[in-house]
Design an enzyme around this catalytic site. Structure first.
Site, short mmCIF file in Angstrom:
data_model
loop_
_atom_site.label_atom_id
_atom_site.label_comp_id
_atom_site.label_asym_id
_atom_site.label_seq_id
_atom_site.Cartn_x
_atom_site.Cartn_y
_atom_site.Cartn_z
N PHE A 99 2.50 -7.08 12.90
CA PHE A 99 2.54 -8.45 13.41
C PHE A 99 1.80 -8.53 14.74
O PHE A 99 1.58 -7.53 15.42
CB PHE A 99 3.98 -8.96 13.57
CG PHE A 99 4.75 -8.33 14.68
CD1 PHE A 99 4.78 -8.91 15.95
CD2 PHE A 99 5.44 -7.14 14.48
CE1 PHE A 99 5.50 -8.32 16.98
CE2 PHE A 99 6.16 -6.55 15.50
CZ PHE A 99 6.19 -7.14 16.76
N CYS A 100 1.42 -9.76 15.07
CA CYS A 100 0.76 -10.02 16.35
C CYS A 100 1.39 -11.29 16.94
O CYS A 100 2.55 -11.57 16.69
CB CYS A 100 -0.76 -10.16 16.14
SG CYS A 100 -1.20 -11.52 15.04
N GLN A 101 0.62 -12.05 17.67
CA GLN A 101 1.14 -13.27 18.29
C GLN A 101 1.15 -14.45 17.32
O GLN A 101 2.11 -15.18 17.23
CB GLN A 101 0.33 -13.62 19.54
CG GLN A 101 0.88 -14.80 20.32
CD GLN A 101 2.23 -14.52 20.95
OE1 GLN A 101 2.54 -13.38 21.32
NE2 GLN A 101 3.06 -15.53 21.07
#
EC number: 2.8.1.3
Length: 136
Positions: A99-101
């Site tokens: 995941f990221c932002q």
């Protein structure tokens, strides 16, 4: 005679959507992620920058910026352990969740991991943004 073009257009649209969905790779929803975490069946990888992760992350996530991920996943287990203080994921591990932002780097990371043979790589498409907005 008007039905045939409509059916063809609907088929083309359906194929385009299916192709786009498959290209995005396997994803994890927020409820599914919560369930996987509660049961201890997921390994989380935060692929944002170190600064972003330091400002807040999903509990238990290992931060490996997407710019380092390819090298990290190709390291030997001992080198990975030494650098990240964690066990290197195995190619057949299930539920390796990236995941990221916002979702884009997480998708990139998932696709990269899959290309390196990590069959259980999945993207948390809601990303940290959704997690932080809906945290309990």
């Amino acid at each position: 005679m008007l039905r045939a073009p409509r059916r063809r257009a609907a088929t083309v649209l359906w194929l385009a959507i299916a192709t786009r969905t498959m290209a995005a790779g396997p994803t994890v929803s927020l409820p599914e992620l919560r369930s996987l975490l509660a049961s201890g069946r997921a390994r989380l990888f935060d692929v944002r920058s170190r600064e972003e992760a330091a400002a807040g992350t999903i509990p238990g996530a290992l931060n490996i910026p997407v710019s380092e991920l390819e090298n990290a996943l190709q390291m030997g287990p001992a080198a990975f352990q030494a650098l990240y203080s964690a066990e290197k994921p195995k190619l057949d591990d299930e539920n390796l969740v990236f995941f990221c932002q916002m979702g884009r780097r997480g998708l990139q990371a998932t696709q990269l991991a899959q290309s390196l043979g990590y069959r259980g790589a999945r993207n948390y498409a809601g990303a940290y943004r959704e997690w932080s907005e809906k945290a309990e």
